[in-house]
Structures are given as C-alpha cells and as structure tokens.
Design an enzyme around this catalytic site. Structure first.
Site, PDB file in Angstrom:
ATOM      1  N   GLU A   1       0.862  -1.188   0.000  1.00 53.52           N
ATOM      2  CA  GLU A   1       0.000   0.000   0.000  1.00 53.52           C
ATOM      3  C   GLU A   1       0.892   1.230   0.000  1.00 53.52           C
ATOM      4  O   GLU A   1       1.736   1.391   0.887  1.00 53.52           O
ATOM      5  CB  GLU A   1      -0.916  -0.022   1.218  1.00 53.52           C
ATOM      6  CG  GLU A   1      -1.864  -1.215   1.231  1.00 53.52           C
ATOM      7  CD  GLU A   1      -2.696  -1.298  -0.027  1.00 53.52           C
ATOM      8  OE1 GLU A   1      -3.507  -0.395  -0.284  1.00 53.52           O
ATOM      9  OE2 GLU A   1      -2.537  -2.272  -0.799  1.00 53.52           O
TER      10      GLU A   1
ATOM     11  N   CYS B   1      -1.174   9.562   3.778  1.00 51.72           N
ATOM     12  CA  CYS B   1      -1.305   9.126   2.384  1.00 51.72           C
ATOM     13  C   CYS B   1      -2.582   9.675   1.780  1.00 51.72           C
ATOM     14  O   CYS B   1      -2.691   9.863   0.581  1.00 51.72           O
ATOM     15  CB  CYS B   1      -1.290   7.601   2.318  1.00 51.72           C
ATOM     16  SG  CYS B   1      -2.492   6.853   3.407  1.00 51.72           S
TER      17      CYS B   1
END
Ligand code: NDP
Length: 515
Positions: free
Chosen positions: A286, A320
């Site tokens: 990820e 993020c």
C-alpha cells in the site's frame, strides 16, 4: 458471540477531565524518555550495542528512546523462530486466536492516553491526531477479531450427491510486516494483527522513526497472550534487514505500507524466486497518493474550504490520504482560495504537547529538506500565496504552504510531497475538474463538494480512487465503514478495515470425501 463492531469513540478534549488525563499521560511518558528497548525473537529479548536513536521531531535534541537494531543474523533467527511458532499457532482455532485481539484492544483502551502521548512525542502528532491513531488501532483489533470469526465458519459450497465437501481458509506461513511511521500505532497494529490472527507468524520491522511506540504496542500484544515467536519484534534498517527479509526464500509473504519507491522495490524483489524457495511470495503493498478535492459552483463553499484545510494540513500533510490538490471550478475559484487561506492562517503551529498547537513539525530532517525543495519547485510552477518557509532551530517546522494557479502537469501537482504543501488548480468546469483529478499515477482518496446530483453520480463512476467521499474531507477513513486502499500506483488495493483483508493472508483449501 461477540457484539456488533462499533468504532471507538474519539476523546472530547474540551472536557476538563479528559484534558487532565492526557496531561498526566504526557507527564508519565516524559518521565520514561530515553528508555532502551530490545529486539524480541521467539520471546527472547536481545539488547544490541548498535542502536536506532529515536528523537522528538518537535525538539530534535530530545531523545525519545534507544531501540536495539537487528542485523541479518537476527533476521535469520527471527525467521526460524517464526516458522517454529507457526507450527502450533496455525493449528489453534481462529476463534481462539481472535480472543487475543479482543484482549489487546481492551488493554490498549485502558492505556489509550499513554500510547497517544508516546505518539505525540515520537511522531509529532497533535493530541487529536494521536487520539485518532490509537482509536483506529483499537478498531483494527476489534474488527479483525470479528472477521477471523467469520472466516472460520464453513464456507458455502454447492453439494454433490455422495460427497462430503469442505472449503476452508488456512494461513500462509511466515510473513514480514513493514509499516510506515505516519500512523505508528494504527497501521502497525492493523497490519500485524490482521496477518497473525489469520494463523500466520510474523516478523514486525517497525519504521526507524517510531520504534519506541512500536515497542509499546508490541508489549501490549504480549500481555494479551500472543505466544512467543508469533510476532517477532525486529527494528532495523530497511535497506539492510528489509531487503534481506524480502529476498529470503523462507519468507512466505510481505505486507508493506509506505512510499512508492520502497513499495515497488519490494514488489520487484519479492517476485524473484530464490534457490530453495517453494512458493510464489504474496505481496501486499500500500503506497502513496496525490489526493484531490474537487469543488464546483453549487457547493457549500465554507464547508468545502474547511474540508480542504483539514485534509491538507492535518498532521502537517503527512497522510497518504492528505489533500495535496484543490481543484476548483473557475466560477468559485477565487472565493474558495480566499477562504482556504483565511482558515489556514488561523492554524497555530508549534510543539504538539500544547493542545492549542494543531500543526506540529515534520518527522525528520530528510522530510524537512524534501518539503523545502518542493517549495522551491513550487515557486517556479505556481504563485506562492501562503507559507513557504521552514524553521529547523528546535523542531522540523514548515509553515502550511499554498500555491495558487498550479499547472496540473507540474511536479507539485503530480508528485507526492508528503508535507503541508497544497496546490490550487483552476478548472474550467466540473468535467474538466474530474479530468484533472484523474490525471495522476496514483488513485488513493478523493473528495467532491457539490450539490448537483448528476455530477455526484458521474464522479461516483468516473473519479478513479479507492476511497471517494462527497461533501466531506478526504482523510479520516474509519475501520469497517470506509475500507481503505487505492488504485493504480497507490498499491494493491488491500482495503484495510474491510471484509477482504484477512483473505490476503490466507489460502483456500478444498477437500472432498466420497461418502
Ligand atoms: P518508506 O517507504 O520510507 O518506509 C516504509 C517502511 O519501509 C519503513 O518501515 C522502512 O524502514 C521500510 N523500508 C525502507 N526501505 C526498505 C527496503 N529496502 N526493504 C524493506 N523495507 C524497507 O515510507 P514512510 O515510512 O516514509 O511512510 C510514508 C509513505 O507511506 C508515504 O508515501 C505515504 O503515502 C505512504 N502511506 C500509504 C498508506 C496507504 O494505506 N496507502 C498509509 C500510510 C502511509 P526504515 O524506516 O527503517 O527506512
């Protein structure tokens, strides 16, 4: 039967008793600063001479703690210990394994403010951001425990007369867990517990910026009854033991969350089958984002500006999911820019031990220098309308920075900066805004502020991000409510906190007996 999953409530710090309790937790943590933490392999604590010295990003002369640092020999030992523990742990029923997660959640809930206080000191999060980090860790434990119970039930099959068929999930083996520093408790807890509750044994290599709070979490897992060797605690340099563990033929899977560069490196290296390797490694990776908020002329502009400011500058933009592009249609562009500047000016910056400081420092010198270099690039690519400066005297502080009229193809509109830098981009109309939003290699989060139903439905289909929101900020995904993970170069779409997550760490076995 466990109760239904409910997200952990956030702490209301406007209540004096909560603020008092948090201050007491900070005082306790202050009194423990400088502690030494070990590696833990197969339950054995090992202190090394070589150490990772963790410092306070808000005051870089202050040492948070000294973490032991693993060598390749330790990594080899950890693999051996984990495979040994796997033999018994993998055979314990999933429902029993889930119990250790509920127990860990209960301990973490009791020690919530203390763990959050470690986050404030070691990662530079504000009280509110640290509290949300710990609450999310509790959510992962509660949610993945329930998920394991669900995965443990017999899986549905079509019956064939004369045969007894069974379909069941079994674990993979030994995995390497490599989390980032920016959610030093939540992401670390989710990645670790999701993998081991599925019956695997793991080596946890925490990020080198936050090894002390990682150890505090590891202690909680031990106290909750996770057996020796099921989680091995192995701080060390990513390039030294990280590559070694990723390449190792005895590694069955790698679960990574972090930057695009490191994620791609791991993905490529893990694909190479090493001599003696008996499987294809599974890799969950990820990675970053270049997340956008779109605002059109029908939107509630006050709400949109507030959403942009919170998403862009919460935890100094080091998420993020942070909004790094505000894409606003021409008709309301100047108004939204004005509102965002005004609201950003009101944010107080300083040491996050003081709860009035909502903006803290960047994580380290590398981040400070990287963000300032992007600000220089931004000065050539757009119009600096706020911030643009840093002050590294005591902590790694960079002022919330806004560039207006940025070219959508410019570097500050395309590359992940991972700091408090927001690019304002002007769009002709809604369709143009959507086109700009999708013009990125990433696809993690996005948000649209609009009251136009047809546009909302169009964005629902065409805005290509893993986590899309309407008329709210683009950060703050909740476990079980907004399963999290992106598209394209944002990663493998693991959807943490979602129903498919545990399946990534298991394989399905089908067996059939003739009656
Ligand atoms: P990094 O990629 O720098 O580091 C992540 C982890 O990888 C750390 O534990 C690091 O260890 C380790 N590592 C570094 N090199 C190697 C290697 N060669 N082999 C194995 N492991 C290695 O990311 P950051 O910690 O700086 O985190 C920020 C990034 O994470 C941002 O890009 C952000 O967008 C992304 N992120 C993505 C999320 C998502 O769900 N998609 C969620 C949160 C963050 P060490 O610290 O020792 O270098």
């Amino acid at each position: 039967m466990m109760q239904i999953f409910r997200p952990e409530p956030l702490t209301d710090f406007s209540r004096p008793e909560n603020a008092e309790a948090f201050r007491a937790a900070l005082a306790k943590v202050e009194s423990e600063l400088g502690l030494k933490t070990p590696l833990v392999i197969g339950g054995k604590e090992i202190y090394t001479d070589d150490e990772i010295v963790s410092t306070n990003p808000a005051n870089h002369r202050q040492v948070i703690g000294r973490s032991s640092k693993a060598t390749r020999e330790h990594a080899e030992m950890a693999l051996e210990a984990a495979w040994k523990a796997f033999e018994t742990w993998s055979r314990i029923p999933g429902v029993e394994r889930a119990r250790t997660l509920y127990k860990a959640a209960a301990i973490l809930r009791r020690r919530k403010h203390e763990i959050s206080a470690w986050i404030v000191k070691e990662a530079g999060k504000s009280w509110v951001e640290a509290d949300a980090d710990t609450a999310e860790a509790i959510d992962f434990l509660e949610y993945y425990g329930r998920e394991m119970e669900r995965y443990s039930r017999p899986q549905p099959l079509y019956p064939l007369p004369g045969e007894d068929s069974v379909l069941e999930y079994i674990p993979l083996g030994v995995g390497i867990i490599i989390p980032p520093w920016n959610f030093p408790v939540a992401i670390l807890t989710g990645m670790t517990s999701g993998a081991f509750v599925a019956g695997n044994a793991v080596i946890l290599k925490p990020a080198s910026n936050t090894p002390i709070v990682a150890y505090k979490l590891f202690e909680i897992l031990r106290e909750a009854g996770v057996p020796d060797g099921v989680v091995n605690f192995l701080p060390g340099s990513g390039s030294e033991i990280g590559d070694f563990l990723v390449d190792h033929p005895k590694t069955r899977f790698v679960s990574f969350t972090g930057s695009l560069e490191v994620g791609v490196r791991i993905y490529e290296r893990a694909a190479k089958v090493q001599p003696g390797q008996k499987w294809l490694k599974r890799v969950v990776t990820e990675m970053g984002g270049k997340d956008a908020i779109i605002v059109d002329e029908t939107a509630d502009l006050e709400a949109a500006a507030q959403g942009i400011v919170t998403s862009a500058f919460g935890f100094q933009g080091q998420k993020c999911s942070a909004c790094s592009r505000a894409i606003v249609v021409d008709a309301v562009y100047d108004k939204v820019l004005e509102l965002v500047i005004e609201k950003t000016k009101a944010l107080k910056q300083g040491d996050p031990v003081d709860p009035t400081n909502v903006i803290g420092p960047l994580i380290d010198q590398g981040a400070y220098e990287k963000v300032l270099s992007y600000i220089e690039i931004g000065k050539r690519e757009g119009r600096l309308v706020l911030g643009g400066e840093g002050d590294p005297t005591t902590g790694w502080y960079v002022k919330p920075t806004i560039f207006a009229d940025v070219d959508p193809k410019g570097r500050i509109a395309q590359e992940e900066i991972f700091g408090p830098v927001l690019a304002f981009i002007r769009a002709r109309d809604f369709d143009h805004a959507l086109e700009i939003a999708n013009d990125t290699i990433y696809g993690l989060t996005g948000s649209v502020y609009s009251k136009d139903r047809a546009r909302i439905e169009k964005a629902r289909k065409e805005f290509h991000v893993g986590n899309l929101y309407f008329n709210r900020k683009c950060t703050g995904a909740i476990v079980g409510v907004h399963p999290f993970g992106g598209f394209n170069m944002s990663g493998t779409n693991a959807k943490t906190g979602g129903p498919d997550y545990l399946g990534l760490f298991m394989q399905l076995k089908s067996s059939s007996e003739v009656l």
